[in-house]
Motif scaffolding. Structure first.
Motif, mmCIF file in Angstrom:
data_model
loop_
_atom_site.group_PDB
_atom_site.id
_atom_site.type_symbol
_atom_site.label_atom_id
_atom_site.label_comp_id
_atom_site.label_asym_id
_atom_site.label_seq_id
_atom_site.Cartn_x
_atom_site.Cartn_y
_atom_site.Cartn_z
ATOM 1 N N GLY A 235 -6.432 7.402 11.066
ATOM 2 C CA GLY A 235 -4.848 7.454 10.657
ATOM 3 C C GLY A 235 -4.884 6.621 9.419
ATOM 4 O O GLY A 235 -3.797 5.963 9.257
ATOM 5 N N ILE A 236 -5.814 6.389 8.349
ATOM 6 C CA ILE A 236 -5.674 5.724 7.267
ATOM 7 C C ILE A 236 -4.289 6.224 6.166
ATOM 8 O O ILE A 236 -4.371 7.376 5.938
ATOM 9 C CB ILE A 236 -6.907 5.679 6.412
ATOM 10 C CG1 ILE A 236 -8.366 4.942 7.099
ATOM 11 C CG2 ILE A 236 -6.583 4.906 5.003
ATOM 12 C CD1 ILE A 236 -9.448 5.019 6.490
ATOM 13 N N ASN A 237 -3.484 5.311 6.148
ATOM 14 C CA ASN A 237 -2.201 5.615 5.015
ATOM 15 C C ASN A 237 -2.537 5.111 3.659
ATOM 16 O O ASN A 237 -2.200 5.958 2.892
ATOM 17 C CB ASN A 237 -1.126 4.948 5.623
ATOM 18 C CG ASN A 237 -0.830 5.088 7.199
ATOM 19 O OD1 ASN A 237 -0.942 4.539 8.075
ATOM 20 N ND2 ASN A 237 -0.495 6.432 7.265
ATOM 21 N N ALA A 238 -3.313 3.905 3.663
ATOM 22 C CA ALA A 238 -3.575 3.674 2.143
ATOM 23 C C ALA A 238 -4.681 2.787 1.965
ATOM 24 O O ALA A 238 -5.003 1.801 3.117
ATOM 25 C CB ALA A 238 -2.225 3.006 1.739
ATOM 26 N N MET A 239 -5.183 2.473 0.883
ATOM 27 C CA MET A 239 -6.212 1.449 0.642
ATOM 28 C C MET A 239 -5.942 0.873 -0.779
ATOM 29 O O MET A 239 -5.031 1.487 -1.596
ATOM 30 C CB MET A 239 -7.661 1.956 0.533
ATOM 31 C CG MET A 239 -8.167 2.617 2.121
ATOM 32 S SD MET A 239 -9.793 2.977 2.180
ATOM 33 C CE MET A 239 -10.675 1.156 2.110
ATOM 34 N N GLY A 240 -6.277 -0.233 -1.061
ATOM 35 C CA GLY A 240 -6.066 -0.844 -2.501
ATOM 36 C C GLY A 240 -6.432 -2.499 -2.381
ATOM 37 O O GLY A 240 -7.207 -2.707 -1.728
ATOM 38 N N TRP A 241 -5.813 -2.903 -3.655
ATOM 39 C CA TRP A 241 -6.321 -4.085 -3.905
ATOM 40 C C TRP A 241 -5.020 -5.046 -4.128
ATOM 41 O O TRP A 241 -4.483 -4.717 -5.026
ATOM 42 C CB TRP A 241 -7.296 -4.006 -5.226
ATOM 43 C CG TRP A 241 -8.493 -3.209 -4.885
ATOM 44 C CD1 TRP A 241 -8.801 -1.928 -5.136
ATOM 45 C CD2 TRP A 241 -9.851 -3.815 -4.608
ATOM 46 N NE1 TRP A 241 -10.151 -1.659 -4.903
ATOM 47 C CE2 TRP A 241 -10.752 -2.749 -4.590
ATOM 48 C CE3 TRP A 241 -10.345 -4.953 -4.224
ATOM 49 C CZ2 TRP A 241 -12.036 -3.192 -4.200
ATOM 50 C CZ3 TRP A 241 -11.700 -5.197 -3.998
ATOM 51 C CH2 TRP A 241 -12.352 -4.097 -4.070
ATOM 52 N N TYR A 242 -5.138 -6.259 -3.394
ATOM 53 C CA TYR A 242 -4.339 -7.109 -3.952
ATOM 54 C C TYR A 242 -5.111 -8.204 -4.650
ATOM 55 O O TYR A 242 -6.418 -8.506 -4.757
ATOM 56 C CB TYR A 242 -3.683 -8.087 -2.767
ATOM 57 C CG TYR A 242 -2.298 -7.335 -2.339
ATOM 58 C CD1 TYR A 242 -2.463 -5.997 -1.555
ATOM 59 C CD2 TYR A 242 -1.029 -8.047 -2.731
ATOM 60 C CE1 TYR A 242 -1.349 -5.554 -1.300
ATOM 61 C CE2 TYR A 242 0.135 -7.360 -2.070
ATOM 62 C CZ TYR A 242 0.211 -6.126 -1.274
ATOM 63 O OH TYR A 242 1.231 -5.618 -1.011
ATOM 64 N N ARG A 243 -4.708 -9.048 -5.374
ATOM 65 C CA ARG A 243 -5.198 -10.211 -6.186
ATOM 66 C C ARG A 243 -4.180 -11.156 -6.183
ATOM 67 O O ARG A 243 -3.033 -11.527 -5.972
ATOM 68 C CB ARG A 243 -5.465 -10.028 -7.859
ATOM 69 C CG ARG A 243 -4.091 -9.515 -8.540
ATOM 70 C CD ARG A 243 -4.704 -9.321 -9.767
ATOM 71 N NE ARG A 243 -3.603 -9.156 -10.705
ATOM 72 C CZ ARG A 243 -3.642 -8.891 -12.325
ATOM 73 N NH1 ARG A 243 -4.999 -8.392 -12.430
ATOM 74 N NH2 ARG A 243 -2.550 -8.565 -12.788
ATOM 75 N N GLN A 244 -5.094 -12.648 -6.191
ATOM 76 C CA GLN A 244 -4.242 -13.909 -5.783
ATOM 77 C C GLN A 244 -4.902 -15.058 -7.119
ATOM 78 O O GLN A 244 -6.406 -15.024 -7.103
ATOM 79 C CB GLN A 244 -4.570 -14.605 -4.603
ATOM 80 C CG GLN A 244 -3.665 -15.709 -4.572
ATOM 81 C CD GLN A 244 -3.469 -16.132 -3.181
ATOM 82 O OE1 GLN A 244 -4.222 -15.645 -2.309
ATOM 83 N NE2 GLN A 244 -2.388 -17.077 -2.891
ATOM 84 N N ALA A 245 -4.159 -15.148 -8.003
ATOM 85 C CA ALA A 245 -4.674 -16.057 -9.283
ATOM 86 C C ALA A 245 -4.333 -17.495 -8.642
ATOM 87 O O ALA A 245 -3.561 -17.832 -7.962
ATOM 88 C CB ALA A 245 -3.885 -15.853 -10.410
ATOM 89 N N PRO A 246 -5.064 -18.395 -9.243
ATOM 90 C CA PRO A 246 -5.043 -20.011 -8.882
ATOM 91 C C PRO A 246 -3.391 -20.547 -9.079
ATOM 92 O O PRO A 246 -2.612 -20.090 -9.940
ATOM 93 C CB PRO A 246 -5.908 -20.617 -9.571
ATOM 94 C CG PRO A 246 -6.969 -19.567 -10.050
ATOM 95 C CD PRO A 246 -6.111 -18.469 -10.258
ATOM 96 N N GLY A 247 -2.993 -20.894 -7.964
ATOM 97 C CA GLY A 247 -1.605 -21.183 -7.990
ATOM 98 C C GLY A 247 -0.616 -20.375 -8.039
ATOM 99 O O GLY A 247 0.788 -20.606 -8.234
ATOM 100 N N LYS A 248 -0.815 -19.151 -7.689
ATOM 101 C CA LYS A 248 0.134 -18.080 -7.526
ATOM 102 C C LYS A 248 0.043 -17.303 -6.151
ATOM 103 O O LYS A 248 -0.935 -17.308 -5.649
ATOM 104 C CB LYS A 248 -0.082 -17.102 -8.846
ATOM 105 C CG LYS A 248 0.211 -17.612 -10.362
ATOM 106 C CD LYS A 248 0.035 -16.727 -11.461
ATOM 107 C CE LYS A 248 0.263 -17.230 -12.607
ATOM 108 N NZ LYS A 248 0.099 -15.917 -13.770
ATOM 109 N N GLN A 249 1.147 -16.304 -6.042
ATOM 110 C CA GLN A 249 1.081 -15.546 -4.757
ATOM 111 C C GLN A 249 0.205 -14.514 -5.027
ATOM 112 O O GLN A 249 -0.010 -14.069 -5.987
ATOM 113 C CB GLN A 249 2.602 -15.247 -4.671
ATOM 114 C CG GLN A 249 3.660 -16.211 -4.251
ATOM 115 C CD GLN A 249 5.043 -16.011 -3.853
ATOM 116 O OE1 GLN A 249 5.313 -14.763 -4.120
ATOM 117 N NE2 GLN A 249 5.481 -16.643 -2.707
#
Length: 115
Positions: free
Chosen positions: A30-44
């Protein structure tokens, strides 16, 4: 146990390209979605791109027109083609997968864009 393994990060000059891949292993239903988040230094952490099981995509405004996400449903992989990279794209990129109400994360891969 679901595991996500990312590959393809690295160092590139501004204007260059990189391709990230993420392979999901384990028993997955039941995969609904896949993707990519990213986090830069000092950021959310922020969403970079995602693709649903139906093939619908969503991108952060900052990457639209430069990044392309794709998915191989048979192999449970997701790829992120990143073109025209900018120094502000520098971040750790985390692959994620949503299935049956649960979210799974990869360990992250570093992308560094030099000016």
């Amino acid at each position: 146990q679901v595991q996500l393994v990312e590959s393809g990060g690295g160092l590139v000059q501004a204007g260059g390209s990189l391709s990230l891949s993420c392979a999901a292993s384990g028993t997955i239903f039941g995969i609904n979605a896949m993707g990519w988040y990213r986090q830069a230094p000092g950021k959310q952490r922020e969403l970079a791109a995602m693709i649903t099981a139906a093939g619908d995509t969503n991108y952060a405004d900052s990457v639209k027109g430069r990044f392309t996400i794709s998915r191989d449903a048979a192999k449970n992989t997701v790829n992120l083609q990143m073109n025209s990279l900018k120094p502000e794209d520098t971040a750790i990129y985390y692959c994620y997968l949503v299935a049956l109400g649960r979210v799974y994360w990869g360990q992250g891969t570093q992308v560094t864009v030099s000016s």
